[in-house]
Design a protein around this motif. Structure first.
Motif, PDB file in Angstrom:
ATOM      1  N   VAL A  13       0.862  -1.181   0.000  1.00 23.85           N
ATOM      2  CA  VAL A  13       0.000   0.000   0.000  1.00 23.85           C
ATOM      3  C   VAL A  13       0.896   1.227   0.000  1.00 23.85           C
ATOM      4  O   VAL A  13       1.895   1.275   0.729  1.00 23.85           O
ATOM      5  CB  VAL A  13      -0.914   0.023   1.240  1.00 23.85           C
ATOM      6  N   ILE A  67      -6.787  -2.091   6.552  1.00 16.77           N
ATOM      7  CA  ILE A  67      -6.835  -2.526   5.152  1.00 16.77           C
ATOM      8  C   ILE A  67      -7.423  -3.930   5.165  1.00 16.77           C
ATOM      9  O   ILE A  67      -7.070  -4.755   6.007  1.00 16.77           O
ATOM     10  CB  ILE A  67      -5.408  -2.599   4.550  1.00 16.77           C
ATOM     11  N   TYR A  75     -10.308  -0.070   2.387  1.00 11.90           N
ATOM     12  CA  TYR A  75      -9.568   0.626   3.433  1.00 11.90           C
ATOM     13  C   TYR A  75     -10.521   1.477   4.257  1.00 11.90           C
ATOM     14  O   TYR A  75     -11.619   1.817   3.835  1.00 11.90           O
ATOM     15  CB  TYR A  75      -8.464   1.513   2.840  1.00 11.90           C
ATOM     16  N   THR A  79      -8.262   5.011  -6.043  1.00  8.85           N
ATOM     17  CA  THR A  79      -7.425   3.849  -5.748  1.00  8.85           C
ATOM     18  C   THR A  79      -7.004   3.242  -7.071  1.00  8.85           C
ATOM     19  O   THR A  79      -7.832   3.049  -7.962  1.00  8.85           O
ATOM     20  CB  THR A  79      -8.195   2.794  -4.931  1.00  8.85           C
TER      21      THR A  79
END
Length: 188
Positions: free
Chosen positions: A73, A85, A132, A179
């Motif tokens: 990440v 996460i 997340y 993301t």
């Protein structure tokens, strides 16, 4: 009178030699401390070597290289502190990684990435779900969390795969979080 002078002379010599004796003892203590420090450092180096070897054996057994997937990440949003996460591969159970305050702040450093999972999967295509939850450092404690989810398909080949999930702003001035996933491949 002579006996008094003899005692005075011997006392004078004793007092004069006392610092030399103390200096010799101090040097001996210093030498012993240095040898002890070197022995401790050698033991630390040995422990690191054994730990590295044990980790390599564990990786080879639990996640052989041809099945290994490492998930990282990275974050490019100032002030976003991740709380957790969740990662699921092929609809399996969620793998959960919880952040403490120190880890969440460390991820804010420029060009940092953190491995959150290493697992084994078979060669072929796989569906991965990444989600997340976090908060901004300057928000009130009772504010709702910042959350997001991302799904993708990655193709695992016979080499170790590394996937990086990157969180960034969708636009320069907006609050939307984007993301993205990047798949890294090791060259042979």
């Amino acid at each position: 009178m002579r006996s008094i002078r003899g005692r005075s002379l011997s006392r004078l010599l004793f007092v004069a030699l006392l610092p030399l004796s103390a200096a010799a003892q101090t040097q001996d203590m210093t030498d012993r401390a240095i040898r002890l420090d070197q022995a401790i450092q050698a033991l630390k180096d040995e422990v690191l070597d054994v730990s590295r070897d044990a980790q390599a054996v564990e990786n080879a057994v639990l996640a052989p290289e041809d099945q290994r997937v490492s998930i990282y990440v990275s974050l490019a949003i100032r002030g976003l502190l991740l709380d957790e996460i969740r990662i699921a591969i092929d609809g399996g159970p969620d793998e959960l990684y919880r952040y403490d305050e120190t880890e969440a702040r460390a991820l804010l450093a420029a060009n940092s990435a953190q491995r959150v999972l290493r697992t084994a999967v078979a060669v072929g295509p796989h569906r991965i779900r990444f989600s997340y939850s976090g908060r901004y450092a300057d928000t009130a404690p009772d504010s709702p969390p910042v959350t997001g989810q991302y799904e993708a398909i990655f193709d695992k080949d016979y080499r170790e795969s590394e996937l990086e999930f990157h969180l960034s702003r969708a636009s320069r001035f907006g609050d939307q979080i984007r993301t993205s996933m990047k798949e890294w491949r090791r060259q042979r």
